[in-house]
Every structure is written in C-alpha cells, then in structure tokens.
Design a protein around this motif. Structure first.
Motif, short mmCIF file in Angstrom:
data_model
loop_
_atom_site.label_atom_id
_atom_site.label_comp_id
_atom_site.label_asym_id
_atom_site.label_seq_id
_atom_site.Cartn_x
_atom_site.Cartn_y
_atom_site.Cartn_z
N UNK A 75 0.27 2.60 -6.57
CA UNK A 75 -0.31 3.09 -7.82
C UNK A 75 0.34 2.36 -8.99
N UNK A 76 -0.29 2.48 -10.16
CA UNK A 76 0.26 1.82 -11.34
C UNK A 76 -0.03 0.33 -11.30
N UNK A 77 0.74 -0.42 -12.09
CA UNK A 77 0.61 -1.87 -12.08
C UNK A 77 -0.45 -2.43 -13.00
N UNK A 132 0.71 4.61 -14.76
CA UNK A 132 -0.68 5.00 -15.00
C UNK A 132 -0.90 5.38 -16.46
N UNK A 133 -2.02 4.95 -17.02
CA UNK A 133 -2.37 5.26 -18.41
C UNK A 133 -3.41 6.37 -18.45
N UNK A 143 0.12 13.72 -9.91
CA UNK A 143 0.03 13.22 -8.54
C UNK A 143 -1.18 12.30 -8.38
N UNK A 144 -1.24 11.59 -7.26
CA UNK A 144 -2.45 10.80 -7.00
C UNK A 144 -3.70 11.67 -6.96
N UNK A 145 -3.54 12.92 -6.49
CA UNK A 145 -4.69 13.81 -6.35
C UNK A 145 -5.29 14.21 -7.70
N UNK A 176 4.22 1.90 -8.35
CA UNK A 176 4.64 3.20 -7.81
C UNK A 176 4.17 3.24 -6.36
N UNK A 177 5.11 3.14 -5.42
CA UNK A 177 4.78 2.97 -4.01
C UNK A 177 5.11 4.24 -3.24
N UNK A 178 4.16 4.69 -2.42
CA UNK A 178 4.29 5.96 -1.70
C UNK A 178 4.88 5.75 -0.30
N UNK A 179 5.91 6.53 0.02
CA UNK A 179 6.52 6.56 1.34
C UNK A 179 6.44 8.00 1.85
N UNK A 180 5.30 8.40 2.40
CA UNK A 180 5.08 9.81 2.77
C UNK A 180 6.17 10.36 3.69
#
Length: 464
Positions: free
Chosen positions: A395-397, A251-252, A222-224, A404-408
């Motif tokens: 995130x990512x890229x 993400x690496x 997760x982002x956390x 990776x785009x978040x849609x809460x």
C-alpha cells in the motif's frame, strides 16, 4: 521521518495544484562531490568519575513530570537507531542500508543553497547584518508561501507562521491547546502526535493489553476502509490530528473523504490539525491542502514543511497556517493565541534558512524541488514493484515516499529484526506508529539509487 549507510561514509538518518504538480524531470538530478577530510587520529584521555560504590547520587527535591513516565520505551526513531547501532556492532563489516527513518539523502538544489550562501555572507557586512527577526517569519516569505501554496484558498500572508519545522509546530500547538483537551489520531500515524499529547498530560496511562493510551481516540485506518477512518464510530474529541498523504501508510485522503472530515469536525465543534508535509508527492487529484475543502478555515489549521521537498531536514524550515476564521468556543481567534505562543517560545526561524525558503518558492526553486520529489518517487516505484513481485500486499507509494507492506500474522518488530539480521537493511516496524500498524513495515524511498536497488536485491533474495 532514516539513515543511509554507505560503505565508506555514514549519514544519520511534513496550494495551488499547479505548484505541487507539474512536469517533473526525474533523470537529471545532479549530485555533489564533496571532499570529506580523512579521519583524524589522536589520543583522547578520559578523566574517570568516582565509582558508584564510593558515592551516593545527590537528588534534588523536584518531582519528575509524571507524564514523562507514561511514555513507552524510547521514541520510535531513536529506538531504531539504537537497534541499528547494535547490529552494526555485531556485523562491523556489513554494508548496512537504511530505508527506515524518513530522512532525505539527495543534495539540496543549488538554486536554494546559493540563496542561503548569499544571505550568510551578507551577515558579515554592515548593510547585510540582521539580528532578531519577526517571530512569525519574514514578511516576504510569509507572503510567498501564502501565494504559492494557498492561491485562491483564502489564506493570507498574516495567516502564515514560519517555523523551524512541522514537528516543532506540533509541540507548540499542543502547548497552545493545553492539557485539558482531548485528541484523536489516525491509527497508524506519526508518533509525535501521541507522544507530545502524553507529555502535555492530555492522556491516561498506557494500556498494554490494547497498546493504547487512555483518553486518546485512535481512528483505525486499514486496507478495508481505504485507510480512512469510519467516522460514524469515532467519538467526539477537541482536536483531530490528521496527516495526508499519511505517514506511515503513504495513502492520501480523497476530496470526498476530507469533505466528510471537515463536516465531522463542524458537527462536533472540533479543530483539525492537518499535517500536509508530503503534499508535493500527490500524483492524483487528492487535495494538497485542507483549505481546498469548503468550510475548512472554520475548523482547521495546517502545518507543513520544506523538509521532504527541498532536503531541509537539517536546515529546518516549515510553517503553520492558522485562518482568522478559526475561533475558540468563546469567539476568540486561535491565531492570536498561537501568535502569543510563538512570541513566547520561539525567536523565529534562522534568517539563512528563510532565505532558502524564499528560493524554494521561486519558479526555479519549485522546478528543482519537483525534480527531487520525482527522484524519490522513482525510488518508491522500484520498492513497490519489488514487493509486488514477491507476492506481498503493498500500500502507499503513489502519493508519498513511503511503502506500507503487509506481513499477516507477524509481529512488525520481528519482521524488522529478521530483515535487519538477514539483509542488513533497516526498515520501520509498523507498530511503532500505533496498534493499527502491527503486521506492517514501512519502507522509505529516501535513499540514493544504488542503495535502493541493492536493498531491493536483498529483499528478493530473502523472500524469493
């Protein structure tokens, strides 16, 4: 790993640091102008089969593999293709753009295709013809992969097994390990790891309430937690599938994180199947190979591919590196069993594709691949900037061609559907990569520049 729909043409749509990094010329990629024959017209006559009302289907006495019935719906990417086709049927005049399935779109560099062409023509001569080759791959290519991607890492020519792609090798590895092993996967992760595990009978039933298969350890990313699992909460399994840079999050894992992963595997006596299909996209000091980590050769093997570097998604060429130091609990080398699997299940990669692989790892080929990778990385920057400007958490890229785009609070399939319906752009729903992908979508940077810019324009119109 997607389809780019053009208005007039439609196309359906896994080291040494000095090799993967290097000065990249992003602007000078040449495109090929290919003449496409005009649509052939004609009449096709179909012979009708007897109607179901008049006949009863014959059934054999062979039982279906019960594990196939465990699989959920269709495999993610064919399901996306099905929904895309339905959308195109509904909107026949729409210009549909695909930033979904991770298929490359830029032409293969000429230094590589010319080598394949030369090998192809040689097959029509007495001196140039060759039939079956070594199942493990041609000696020169194995040596070149070892020296190019694993220089000073202790991986040798005979540790390399050339294949028809990383995805194929993932399934061969599942056959190698058999149905009695337990597995861990990043959550979210490339769905082939889980689905091949289900087919081999390594799992329990699908648990709808938690969107997981029984007997698989889902390592939540997760982002956390920086998209690296909290290993203190992960139960011990035999096999750990790990992809870095990750598909789908982009993400690496850092050197410190991979050091912890290797130590975790050693403490548990596990084997890491490390997928480095996107290593050439790494832009920082993150490791490009698991073998950069001390002790990894005792607990890991690595699969990789030319698909996303050289545009070999259709050519099909990859490899798996299996160190001699990697041993089963009884001391038997894993590489010897994998060699037997390869010799039993595979006749070796196409000799024409292998000629292209040799060109890929030449100095000219490496530079050409860096240029192609650089082009996709520019696409990634455009997509990241677009979603950032719209206020999304992105995130990512940086180290991969995925954003990776978040849609809460939103269903990822609902977001996928809304974007497709209102912008005619295909993305990938995050939940297709595991329960940890819910509320996210993956946007691929594989596409020509015109389509990427147009898609981003439509995103801005939808979410402004």
């Amino acid at each position: 790993m997607s389809a780019i729909q053009h208005q007039n043409f439609s196309t359906s749509i896994s080291s040494s640091t000095s090799t993967f990094l290097g000065k990249t010329e992003f602007k000078n990629i040449k495109t090929l102008n290919v003449l496409i024959p005009s649509k052939i017209s004609g009449v096709v006559k179909c012979v009708a089969s007897p109607s179901a009302e008049k006949t009863t289907a014959y059934k054999t006495k062979v039982s279906r593999n019960e594990n196939m019935a465990k699989l959920q719906a269709g495999y993610l990417f064919p399901e996306i293709a099905r929904r895309k086709a339905a959308h195109m049927s509904k909107f026949p005049d729409a210009r549909v753009i695909s930033l979904g399935i991770g298929d490359t779109t830029e032409p293969i560099p000429e230094v590589i295709t010319s080598a394949m062409s030369k090998r192809s023509y040689a097959l029509s001569t007495v001196d140039g013809y060759s039939g079956y080759g070594a199942e493990q791959g041609e000696k020169k290519l194995r040596a070149s992969i070892a020296s190019t991607y694993y220089a000073n890492l202790g991986i040798e020519e005979d540790d390399i097994f050339v294949s028809d792609g990383a995805k194929s090798d993932i399934s061969r590895l599942q056959v190698l390990f058999g149905s009695n092993v337990t597995i861990s996967v990043q959550d979210p992760s490339y769905p082939a790891y889980v689905d091949s595990s289900v087919i081999l009978g390594q799992t329990g039933q699908f648990q709808k309430d938690v969107e997981k298969f029984g007997n698989i350890e889902y390592m939540r990313c997760t982002p956390e937690n920086g998209f690296f699992p909290d290993l203190s909460t992960v139960r011990r399994t035999d096999i750990i599938f790990f992809c870095s840079p990750n598909n789908p999050t982009g993400c690496a894992a850092s050197r410190d994180q991979l050091t912890k992963l290797v130590q975790f595997a050693k403490e548990n006596g596990s084997i890491i199947v490390y997928d480095s299909a996107y290593a050439m996209y790494v832009s920082d000091d993150s490791p490009r190979s698991i073998f950069e980590i001390p002790g990894a050769k005792e607990v890991a093997l690595e699969v990789s591919s030319f698909s996303k570097y050289a545009g070999f998604t259709g050519v099909r060429l990859g490899w798996t590196a299996v160190p001699k130091e990697l041993l089963y609990s009884n001391g038997f080398p894993v590489a010897k069993d994998f060699n037997r699997i390869v010799c039993t299940c595979f006749n070796g990669a196409s000799n024409i594709a292998q000629a292209g692989g040799l060109a890929c790892v030449s100095p000219e080929g490496i530079k050409a691949m860096q240029n192609v990778v650089g082009f996709y990385k520019e696409n990634t920057d455009i997509i990241v900037d677009t979603f950032n400007s719209l206020g999304f958490k992105v995130y990512g890229g940086k180290n991969a061609p995925y954003v990776w785009v978040h849609f809460p609070g939103q269903s990822s399939w609902d977001v996928f559907g809304e974007i497709l319906e209102k912008t005619h752009v295909v993305t990938t729903p995050g939940s297709g990569f595991g329960p940890g992908g819910e509320c996210f979508i993956r946007v691929s940077a594989f596409g020509n520049r015109e389509n990427v810019l147009e898609a981003c324009k439509r995103f801005k119109q939808l979410y402004k």
